[in-house]
Design a protein around this motif. Structure first.
Motif, PDB file in Angstrom:
ATOM      1  N   LEU A  90       0.830  -1.197   0.000  1.00  0.00           N
ATOM      2  CA  LEU A  90       0.000   0.000   0.000  1.00  0.00           C
ATOM      3  C   LEU A  90       0.871   1.256   0.000  1.00  0.00           C
ATOM      4  O   LEU A  90       0.580   2.220  -0.729  1.00  0.00           O
ATOM      5  CB  LEU A  90      -0.924  -0.003   1.219  1.00  0.00           C
ATOM      6  N   CYS A 122      -6.698   7.319  -3.975  1.00  0.00           N
ATOM      7  CA  CYS A 122      -6.643   6.079  -3.216  1.00  0.00           C
ATOM      8  C   CYS A 122      -7.232   4.935  -4.039  1.00  0.00           C
ATOM      9  O   CYS A 122      -8.052   5.145  -4.930  1.00  0.00           O
ATOM     10  CB  CYS A 122      -7.428   6.230  -1.915  1.00  0.00           C
ATOM     11  N   HIS A 123      -6.829   3.715  -3.713  1.00  0.00           N
ATOM     12  CA  HIS A 123      -7.432   2.553  -4.371  1.00  0.00           C
ATOM     13  C   HIS A 123      -8.904   2.456  -4.007  1.00  0.00           C
ATOM     14  O   HIS A 123      -9.744   2.127  -4.836  1.00  0.00           O
ATOM     15  CB  HIS A 123      -6.690   1.274  -3.973  1.00  0.00           C
ATOM     16  N   PHE A 126      -9.014  -1.428  -0.792  1.00  0.00           N
ATOM     17  CA  PHE A 126      -7.763  -2.147  -0.576  1.00  0.00           C
ATOM     18  C   PHE A 126      -7.936  -3.178   0.540  1.00  0.00           C
ATOM     19  O   PHE A 126      -7.528  -2.988   1.683  1.00  0.00           O
ATOM     20  CB  PHE A 126      -6.638  -1.163  -0.237  1.00  0.00           C
ATOM     21  N   ASP A 155      -6.978   4.830   2.693  1.00  0.00           N
ATOM     22  CA  ASP A 155      -6.652   3.458   2.301  1.00  0.00           C
ATOM     23  C   ASP A 155      -6.107   2.660   3.482  1.00  0.00           C
ATOM     24  O   ASP A 155      -6.397   1.471   3.626  1.00  0.00           O
ATOM     25  CB  ASP A 155      -5.617   3.459   1.175  1.00  0.00           C
ATOM     26  N   TYR A 158      -9.051   1.852   5.706  1.00  0.00           N
ATOM     27  CA  TYR A 158      -9.906   0.858   5.045  1.00  0.00           C
ATOM     28  C   TYR A 158      -9.299  -0.537   5.208  1.00  0.00           C
ATOM     29  O   TYR A 158      -9.997  -1.496   5.562  1.00  0.00           O
ATOM     30  CB  TYR A 158     -10.062   1.210   3.569  1.00  0.00           C
TER      31      TYR A 158
END
Length: 256
Positions: A90, A122-123, A126, A155, A158
């Motif tokens: 990450l 951000c993804h 994740f 992220d 999360y």
């Protein structure tokens, strides 16, 4: 192996492997995600699929990332090796995306505003199920549909919801592959350290805040008629997500 392999057959999103490529339905935000993936390719980030174009059926075509993913990912983060590797991946992603500048017309799932100060793309999803694993080493990141501008800690928070995890003991043992209730505080600290944070102050609040934010985003997408959010709402899944937020608030002492 047959030429075509169905990887996901949900009515709203059939995903098919064709040789070394993956075909997925195009979404309203796909052009923005493709720009993001092309940036990652340009800077040499090796853990994201490459965009190959659009096929004759109007599906996006991405490179196939070989390894284990989906439900198999949960077992990979139980031990420290997988937990630490996930955190470091990450951090690598956030460093790779730092120079990405979305176009003025960029469209995101659940957000209309452009990136603000201190934000990166951000993804947005994740979790261990969206990583491709070889042993306890993550070698790829899947499902970029929920990428959006946010502070990098979004992220982190999360991921921590799922790998600390912010779940009751019985769920950790029955569903998330833990042999016994986990030491959540130690796992939160280990992930944060591996990511590169120098302090965990405020991190529990960040996790709870992102849980609430994701719930609100999911409700918004359901209201816009997006799947699978519409189906989640109809099945009562959003009520269960709200219950998880309440659990986290009531059990914050387990993490600090």
């Amino acid at each position: 192996m047959p030429d075509d392999e169905v990887l996901q057959d949900e009515p709203h999103r059939e995903i098919v492997r064709v040789g070394d490529s993956v075909r997925r339905p195009v979404q309203p935000w796909s052009a923005t995600v493709h720009a993001l993936l092309r940036h990652l390719e340009a800077v040499g980030f090796p853990y994201a699929p490459r965009v190959l174009g659009i096929d004759g059926e109007g599906r996006e075509v991405l490179t196939y990332l070989d390894g284990e993913s989906g439900p198999a990912g949960w077992a990979k983060v139980v031990d420290d090796d997988g937990l630490v590797a996930m955190a470091r991946l990450l951090r690598d992603y956030h460093e790779a995306v730092a120079g990405f500048r979305p176009s003025a017309g960029a469209f995101w799932a659940g957000r209309t505003e452009p990136p603000g100060a201190g934000e990166v793309v951000c993804h947005g999803d994740f979790g261990p199920w969206n990583l491709v694993w070889r042993g306890t080493r993550p070698v790829g990141i899947l499902d970029w549909d929920y990428a959006w501008p946010a502070r990098p800690v979004h992220d982190v928070a999360y991921a921590l919801e799922y790998v600390a995890p912010f779940r009751a003991d019985d769920e950790c043992v029955r569903w998330l592959r833990y042999p016994a209730p986990p030491d959540r505080r130690r796992r939160l600290e280990r992930f944060a350290e591996a990511y590169g944070l120098t302090s965990t102050a405020g991190l529990v609040d960040e996790v709870i805040d992102q849980q609430q934010l994701v719930l609100e985003r999911t409700r918004q997408l359901a209201a816009e008629g997006c799947e699978p959010q519409v189906s989640w709402q109809a099945s009562g899944a959003l009520d269960r997500i709200a219950e998880r937020v309440r659990w986290s608030r009531a059990h914050r002492h387990l993490f600090s």
